[in-house]
Design a protein around this motif. Sequence first.
Motif, PDB file in Angstrom:
ATOM      1  N   HIS A 272      -4.003   0.050   4.805  1.00 42.70           N
ATOM      2  CA  HIS A 272      -4.874  -1.397   5.164  1.00 42.70           C
ATOM      3  C   HIS A 272      -6.206  -1.130   5.143  1.00 42.70           C
ATOM      4  O   HIS A 272      -6.721  -0.199   5.888  1.00 42.70           O
TER       5      HIS A 272
ATOM      6  N   PRO B  77       0.326   3.027   1.113  1.00 39.70           N
ATOM      7  CA  PRO B  77      -1.017   2.271   1.017  1.00 39.70           C
ATOM      8  C   PRO B  77      -1.797   2.136   2.597  1.00 39.70           C
ATOM      9  O   PRO B  77      -0.968   2.240   3.201  1.00 39.70           O
TER      10      PRO B  77
ATOM     11  N   GLU C 122      -4.961  -3.865   0.664  1.00 41.21           N
ATOM     12  CA  GLU C 122      -4.031  -2.685   0.814  1.00 41.21           C
ATOM     13  C   GLU C 122      -4.519  -1.669  -0.426  1.00 41.21           C
ATOM     14  O   GLU C 122      -4.435  -2.208  -1.401  1.00 41.21           O
TER      15      GLU C 122
ATOM     16  N   ASP D 297       4.763  -5.332   7.571  1.00 40.11           N
ATOM     17  CA  ASP D 297       5.449  -4.112   7.409  1.00 40.11           C
ATOM     18  C   ASP D 297       6.424  -3.670   8.649  1.00 40.11           C
ATOM     19  O   ASP D 297       7.136  -2.692   8.383  1.00 40.11           O
TER      20      ASP D 297
ATOM     21  N   SER E   9       3.627  -7.035  -1.915  1.00 38.97           N
ATOM     22  CA  SER E   9       3.692  -5.625  -2.017  1.00 38.97           C
ATOM     23  C   SER E   9       4.760  -5.228  -2.650  1.00 38.97           C
ATOM     24  O   SER E   9       6.194  -5.814  -2.492  1.00 38.97           O
TER      25      SER E   9
END
Length: 786
Positions: free
Chosen positions: A162, A160, A148, A427, A367
């Motif tokens: 990917h 961010p 990321e 996410d 993250s």
Amino acid sequence: MTQTDDATGARGLTAAQVRARVAAGRTNDVPRRSSRSVGEILRANILTRFNALIGTLFVLVMIFGEWPDGLFGGIIVANSAIGVVQELRAKRTLDRLAVVGETPVRVRRSGTVQEISRRAVVLGDLIVLGTGDRIPVDGPVADSRGLEVDESLLTGEADPVHKGPGDPLRSGSFVVAGGGTFTAERVGREAYAARLVEEASRFTLSRSELMEGIDRFLKYVTWLIVPTSVLLFVSQFTAARDVSDAVVGAVAGVVTMVPEGLVLMTSIAFAVGVVRLGRRGALVNELPAIEGLARVDVLCVDKTGTLTEPGMDLDRVVVLDDALPAREALAALAAGDPDPNATMLAVRQGLDAPDPGWKVVGTAPFSSARKWSGMEFAGEGAWVLGAADVLLGPGDPFRERARELGANGLRVLALARVPAGALAEPDAPGATAGAEPAALVALRQRLRAEAPATLAYFAEQGVAVKVISGDDPASVGAIARALDLPGADHPVDARTLPSGPREMGRALEGNSVFGRVSPRQKRQMVRALQGRGHTVAMTGDGVNDVLALKDADLGVAMGSGSGATRAVAQIVLLDNSFATLPHVVGEGRRVLGNIERVANLFLTKTVYSIILAVLVGLVHVRFPFLPRHLTLISTLTIGVPAFFLALAPNLERARPGFVPRVLRFAVPAGLACGVATFAGYLLATENPRTRFAEDSSTAALSLFPLALWVLLLIARPWNWWRLGLVVAMGAVFLVVLAVPGLREFFALYPDNPHNALVALGIAVLAGLLLVAALRLDRWSLSRRRE
């Protein structure tokens, strides 16, 4: 893994290929601009408008006058030489520190990973990325392990992105999660953000309130010089009826107007500040950072890496469910992470369970937004490790146990098993729903030994410290209490803060410790404090600090921090010592406070020279001084003292309003000096038996004591060396008057005792009136503030 270049493949370039591409010039050779080049330094210090002006006036005096009146020409040589020497000194320090502070790039060559400088990257290199790495060149992703990338410095978007195999990466962005490799496709000046990356580490003379104020003064003076020069020449020619006398008189008036040393002393103060900070291991990436240091009244610090040392130790593992293989899963997570962060390193080094050898089939890198990472293992399910209050539900009975551990200053993580396939979209909302708590992992953080004294220093200096961390509020509060930080008894969960900037600003002013702060919130907190009128400094070392560092008035990065934080910070603490910050702030206050003091001196001279020129032009008398008179007086009351005052200790916190504050002193001081000098001169000229040399000596006796009195006022608060400096300058003037050779050289003839006493009396009266005017101004200003 996907290979994107048949020539490089997964093993990277061979040594022969690297040599061939270096020979062909296909390298990432972007010039390092940590300082100006030698040529730029010479041009900036020699080819100035004031050097050109003073040089022209020097030539005129040499043609029409006597050589002693051209002493002021030495100002060009002295100013230029001192400026060049000091900036070259600063350049050597900056260039050396820039090399030390440069983040190395990891590349895979001939199948092995090695660290090289950014400039040594060649076209086709296979660059290895990990969390926190800056992307130095452009190219496509070759291999992604949950990679990321934050491209906010390029696009302004903070979310961010990917990146999978084949996706483009651009220089200037940085990795916030995961890792992988990419191929260097565009290097050097061909890279998309080469200029951005170059500017990120450039030592610049950017705009600032101080430099803008000085430029404004110089602009005013430049515009005033032209009409005043014409007025002076006409009046001198009318009074003397001699071109030579008219030119010399006009030059004497104009030379005094030029604040030739103000820019020099500013450059010297900044350059010396950079060198001093460099000796303490602080790399100044931007010159105005020195000014920002002096204005800081709020310091936001990230707990990890700032109040605590890098790295942690595993304190204990509390198994919550004996039916789950918690220790084996923890060992597998630590062993399966190819780019472990500080947490995983602590688990790997402190765990007594061996690696079970589970096969990894899926990963979710850590993250800051999610606050957890995880892996899925073949036949063993998916496991996640992260913040206890995120992975444990509100009604979970183990949350209280985690809170108890955190209240003791431990960093508490939860290990849980999640349904298979949950890590495919980490996410997605509810990605960890249904998590089965397996264990609590408590990590012991290492407090920096210098942190308590540093925090105490900031409290004494009126700088409010705000701890903003992504960790649990109870844990952050315990660390802050151990360091005796005021307000640590009531840590705030940032998730409960109001979203509005005004309300958030009030909450920030009323509290000191904040936990569970997201990267985006850190940025919002900095902006909210700025909105409340604060000058905010931000320290950090991780990628979650980058956005806040970029928006803060002053960004300070730790030398051991990620390349991304060091790229956006104005100051990098290469020694990683929190104790360096008081010296950094103190240096900023010294520079800014002393430059203001020096500006008062030079602008006072400019004001009284303008007053004299206007009065002389209106009355049509000869200018009261020869250039050599003003060279002597300016050297003793301004030039030499300014050099010492510009480098003296000064811990007074800077305040806004540089220009009005200088003018409030310089205008009345210059007015007093100009009027008193002209009055003494006029009284002397009323005696027809005195010649011009005696009259001008009387004017000098009016001006010098008053200018010395102004120096004494500016030198406050007084101490032994400041008083000694003023006394020494007065003694030198008396020596000049006492030694016949010097008296003759400077054309000083105080042969009329009556005129000398009258001149001294006028100087004393003007000095008393000046003090009264300055006190009245301070009283009026305080009443307006009330």
